[in-house]
Design an enzyme around this catalytic site. Sequence first.
Site, short mmCIF file in Angstrom:
data_model
loop_
_atom_site.label_atom_id
_atom_site.label_comp_id
_atom_site.label_asym_id
_atom_site.label_seq_id
_atom_site.Cartn_x
_atom_site.Cartn_y
_atom_site.Cartn_z
N ALA A 61 1.76 5.58 2.31
CA ALA A 61 2.11 5.98 0.94
C ALA A 61 0.83 6.18 0.13
O ALA A 61 -0.20 5.59 0.44
CB ALA A 61 2.96 4.88 0.31
N GLY A 100 3.26 3.55 5.48
CA GLY A 100 4.32 4.56 5.45
C GLY A 100 4.14 5.62 6.53
O GLY A 100 5.12 6.22 6.98
N GLU A 103 5.71 4.15 9.44
CA GLU A 103 7.16 4.09 9.19
C GLU A 103 7.79 5.47 9.40
O GLU A 103 8.89 5.58 9.92
CB GLU A 103 7.41 3.58 7.76
N GLU A 123 0.44 -3.04 4.83
CA GLU A 123 0.93 -3.21 3.45
C GLU A 123 0.62 -4.60 2.90
O GLU A 123 0.35 -4.76 1.70
CB GLU A 123 2.44 -2.96 3.38
C1 LIG Z 1 10.91 -1.25 -10.29
C2 LIG Z 1 10.31 -1.55 -8.98
C3 LIG Z 1 11.01 -0.93 -7.86
C4 LIG Z 1 10.24 -1.19 -6.69
C5 LIG Z 1 10.70 -0.50 -5.51
C6 LIG Z 1 9.55 0.16 -4.92
C7 LIG Z 1 9.94 0.94 -3.77
C8 LIG Z 1 8.77 1.79 -3.40
C9 LIG Z 1 8.96 2.29 -2.04
C10 LIG Z 1 7.63 2.63 -1.52
C11 LIG Z 1 7.69 2.55 -0.07
C12 LIG Z 1 6.28 2.46 0.41
C13 LIG Z 1 6.30 2.02 1.75
C14 LIG Z 1 5.01 1.84 2.47
O1 LIG Z 1 5.34 0.82 3.35
C15 LIG Z 1 3.82 1.47 1.61
C16 LIG Z 1 2.52 1.98 2.11
O2 LIG Z 1 2.41 2.84 2.95
S1 LIG Z 1 1.14 1.33 1.38
C17 LIG Z 1 -0.21 2.19 2.14
C18 LIG Z 1 -0.48 1.70 3.51
N1 LIG Z 1 -1.68 2.29 4.02
C19 LIG Z 1 -2.85 1.68 3.99
O3 LIG Z 1 -2.97 0.57 3.59
C20 LIG Z 1 -4.02 2.47 4.49
C21 LIG Z 1 -5.13 2.41 3.51
N2 LIG Z 1 -6.27 3.17 3.94
C22 LIG Z 1 -7.16 2.70 4.83
O4 LIG Z 1 -7.03 1.66 5.40
C23 LIG Z 1 -8.35 3.57 5.10
O5 LIG Z 1 -8.57 4.36 3.98
C24 LIG Z 1 -8.18 4.47 6.33
C25 LIG Z 1 -6.91 5.27 6.24
C26 LIG Z 1 -8.18 3.61 7.60
C27 LIG Z 1 -9.36 5.45 6.40
O6 LIG Z 1 -10.57 4.72 6.37
P1 LIG Z 1 -11.97 5.47 6.19
O7 LIG Z 1 -12.05 6.58 7.13
O8 LIG Z 1 -13.01 4.41 6.24
O9 LIG Z 1 -11.92 6.13 4.75
P2 LIG Z 1 -11.78 5.45 3.33
O10 LIG Z 1 -11.16 4.12 3.43
O11 LIG Z 1 -13.08 5.56 2.64
O12 LIG Z 1 -10.70 6.40 2.63
C28 LIG Z 1 -11.03 7.74 2.32
C29 LIG Z 1 -10.42 8.05 0.98
O13 LIG Z 1 -9.00 8.04 1.10
C30 LIG Z 1 -8.44 7.19 0.14
N3 LIG Z 1 -7.22 6.61 0.73
C31 LIG Z 1 -7.08 6.05 1.91
N4 LIG Z 1 -5.82 5.66 2.13
C32 LIG Z 1 -5.14 6.00 1.02
C33 LIG Z 1 -3.78 5.87 0.63
N5 LIG Z 1 -2.86 5.34 1.45
N6 LIG Z 1 -3.43 6.32 -0.57
C34 LIG Z 1 -4.33 6.89 -1.41
N7 LIG Z 1 -5.64 7.04 -1.10
C35 LIG Z 1 -6.03 6.61 0.11
C36 LIG Z 1 -9.50 6.16 -0.12
O14 LIG Z 1 -9.31 5.55 -1.36
C37 LIG Z 1 -10.76 7.01 -0.06
O15 LIG Z 1 -10.89 7.69 -1.27
P3 LIG Z 1 -11.94 7.19 -2.36
O16 LIG Z 1 -11.41 5.88 -2.88
O17 LIG Z 1 -13.25 7.03 -1.67
O18 LIG Z 1 -11.89 8.25 -3.39
#
Ligand SMILES: CCCCCCCCCCCCC[C@H](O)CC(=O)SCCNC(=O)CCNC(=O)[C@H](O)C(C)(C)COP(=O)(O)OP(=O)(O)OC[C@H]1O[C@@H](n2cnc3c(N)ncnc32)[C@H](O)[C@@H]1OP(=O)(O)O
Length: 719
Positions: A61, A100, A103, A123
């Site tokens: 996500a 996500g 997922e 997450e």
């Molecule tokens: C009223 C209340 C109601 C509530 C109900 C809510 C319901 C909502 C339903 C939502 C359902 C969501 C379900 C899902 O389970 C949730 C998720 O998916 S959370 C996200 C999970 N993913 C992660 O945690 C991955 C995070 N990323 C990383 O670990 C790393 O970035 C990577 C992918 C392994 C890559 O690593 P690297 O190559 O080293 O690169 P960087 O880390 O430097 O990243 C590059 C650049 O990308 C940006 N970025 C990475 N991942 C994301 C992301 N998921 N979203 C947005 N941006 C992302 C990162 O910030 C870097 O950018 P920069 O910050 O440098 O500008």
Amino acid sequence: MAQYTRVSGSVGLITLQSPPVNALSAAMRQGIVDMMQRALSEPEVKSVVICGQNGIFCGGADIKEFGGQMSGPPLIPMIHAIEAASKPVVAAIEGIALGGGLELALGCHYRIAHSKARVGLPEVTLGLLPGAGGSQRLPRLIGVPAALDLITTGRHVTAAEALKFGLVDQITDHNTVNVAVKFAQRVADQPLDARRISTYPCLCPSDVAVLFEEVMQRVRRTARGAIAPIACVQAVRAAATLPYNQGMERERELMATLFTSGQARALQYFFFAQRAVGRWSMPSGARWDTSKPRPVHKAAVIGLGTMGRGITVALAQAGFSVVAVETQEKQLMEAKQAISGMLERGAKRRGVAPALDKINYGRNIQSVADVDLVIEAVFEDMALKKKVFQQLSAVCKPSTFLCSNTSGLDIDQLACQTRNPELVVGMHFFAPAHVMKLLEVVYGPKSSPLAVATAMQLGKKIGKVSVAVGNCRGFVGNRMLKPYLEQALFLLEEGATPEFVDQVLEEFGFAMGVFRMSDLSGLDVGWKVRMADGLAMPDPTTGQPTRLRQGRRYSPLGDLLCEQGRFGQKTGRGWYQYDKPGSQVAKPDPWLHSFLDEYRARHALVAHRIDHQEVLERCLYSMINEGFRILEDGIAAGPEDIDVIYVFGYSWPRHHGGPMFYAATVGLNKVLERLEHYYQAHPDVPSLQPCHLLRKLVASGRPPIQKWREVIKKVRSQL
Ligand SMILES: CCCCCCCCCCCCC[C@H](O)CC(=O)SCCNC(=O)CCNC(=O)[C@H](O)C(C)(C)COP(=O)(O)OP(=O)(O)OC[C@H]1O[C@@H](n2cnc3c(N)ncnc32)[C@H](O)[C@@H]1OP(=O)(O)O
């Protein structure tokens, strides 16, 4: 966002296209929904492949969307629709499938992964749970024990491990999309009923109740107050005990609680903070994107005590050739043995060959003549370090970067000993240096952007989170530690016990309270520094330890313990007692309690009842106040730098975001008001006097932490 093409006549190929990680933003979700409908509506299309652009399947996500109003098609129905599709859908996983992203792949009927891909449900590290069906589908696919492991730790697994778990159906070394397309053609006519994970029974071991109890206990013990790991266990328990639809309802309830929690906000802030520190800048205007590092092939470490050994291991493990120098023969032999042991143990854990051949040992500083970068790690003594820097400057190539692992001495004084002061920076590692993630890269007034860029890059290559900071006593981390330690001692003088102070700090989430931590690191370390600073001395007029130094309150309690030979764990006595020297089990010490009573009586101090709130506020707010001074002085460029240093170097609980984020959460006006209150009560403690920047931020209407830099800039321009 999502591109559709028809390949090999009968396969609809949906490519996620949203650099850098194909996150599932609103636009991306809309794209997937639309492209799936198209693939299902085209009669020629018999099966579908979903892949990601640029060798990356999907990073989950879009975390940036979490802070605002959610729009676009929701993820859960989107994934359900894929699973319910009448044509087989194959996920072609390259690079990563996280959160996500995984997922989404679990909603597909088949998963093909490249051998170098990594998958996971991280997450929990963002204060959430896999809330798009991941907590319900994963246990049904790979069983409860493995799912609990992946979901509660958030760890990424390799494609090979994923195949072993049954999480993917096939791995390949070839072009994953081509393999997936061929696979999709083969399974085009296969029935899909047995491929929909939501219809699977949940595979539970017979003692599943015991397993959940054990995991819950472990998670509570290690979570240090974090709520997401507990919710993750509860969600998997729902998968194990409820039908799928009810499990999904439970997942939704738990996710709703987490999603709006302060912990999730803190952890998501911290995710971006970790990345922000890589975009460093210096007061001169030099920046990460305009300063090119020079490659380092060969490095040297001078001094093979605890720190030097850890640094040598970190360098060798990352593939650098290292010259490791220790002038004393006996110490050199001991260090060699210790380093080899560390490398062998590390290699065994990671299943690789130990990098023993990367290191050349020597007693002579001449042996570093041809290295590209030196890290000095000799004893923390300015005179000694100056001498080493003079020698290095004479021996090394003129282009060699000379770095010091000092934990707080003046980098400029070291630079002045060398021919090329612009190539001198601090590289402050944290013990154990091959394990701890943090590296403070310290620039002095003469350090060049080239030297900072090179040290930052080296840090990254050896797996550290590197933060560029300015030169001042203690840099960022240890400078902020000083008021924190000081308050802890004052609290003892005023009636608290080490156990109580530690208990409060550990309940807050620190891995160890301040006194247990001091016992672990050795009380003599700080004592030597205080002696060198002329602090740990009796009053020359009375011969007694005094509680005032240069008009400021000073607590000699630590010095008095050291005079008794109580150096902490290593001597079996410190703020606590231990069964034997080296033992790690801290027990309250009646001797210490009597000693504190006598001390208070000698100094006419009346013990008062100190509560939980006072311990937290005095220890944390005095530290935070110093953090604001650091920002005001330009030693750290932004609050993110401080927070990353504190989480990675000082075990600040990550779910509180770091000290500066915590201050924003508590409310800057409250922090200011409480500091004013304590400063009034203790006017001889300058660290409690609220600093200008804090007042300014409150006066500017308490902007969100992302906007602090603008206020800092204004304050600094007025200095
Ligand atoms: C009223 C209340 C109601 C509530 C109900 C809510 C319901 C909502 C339903 C939502 C359902 C969501 C379900 C899902 O389970 C949730 C998720 O998916 S959370 C996200 C999970 N993913 C992660 O945690 C991955 C995070 N990323 C990383 O670990 C790393 O970035 C990577 C992918 C392994 C890559 O690593 P690297 O190559 O080293 O690169 P960087 O880390 O430097 O990243 C590059 C650049 O990308 C940006 N970025 C990475 N991942 C994301 C992301 N998921 N979203 C947005 N941006 C992302 C990162 O910030 C870097 O950018 P920069 O910050 O440098 O500008």
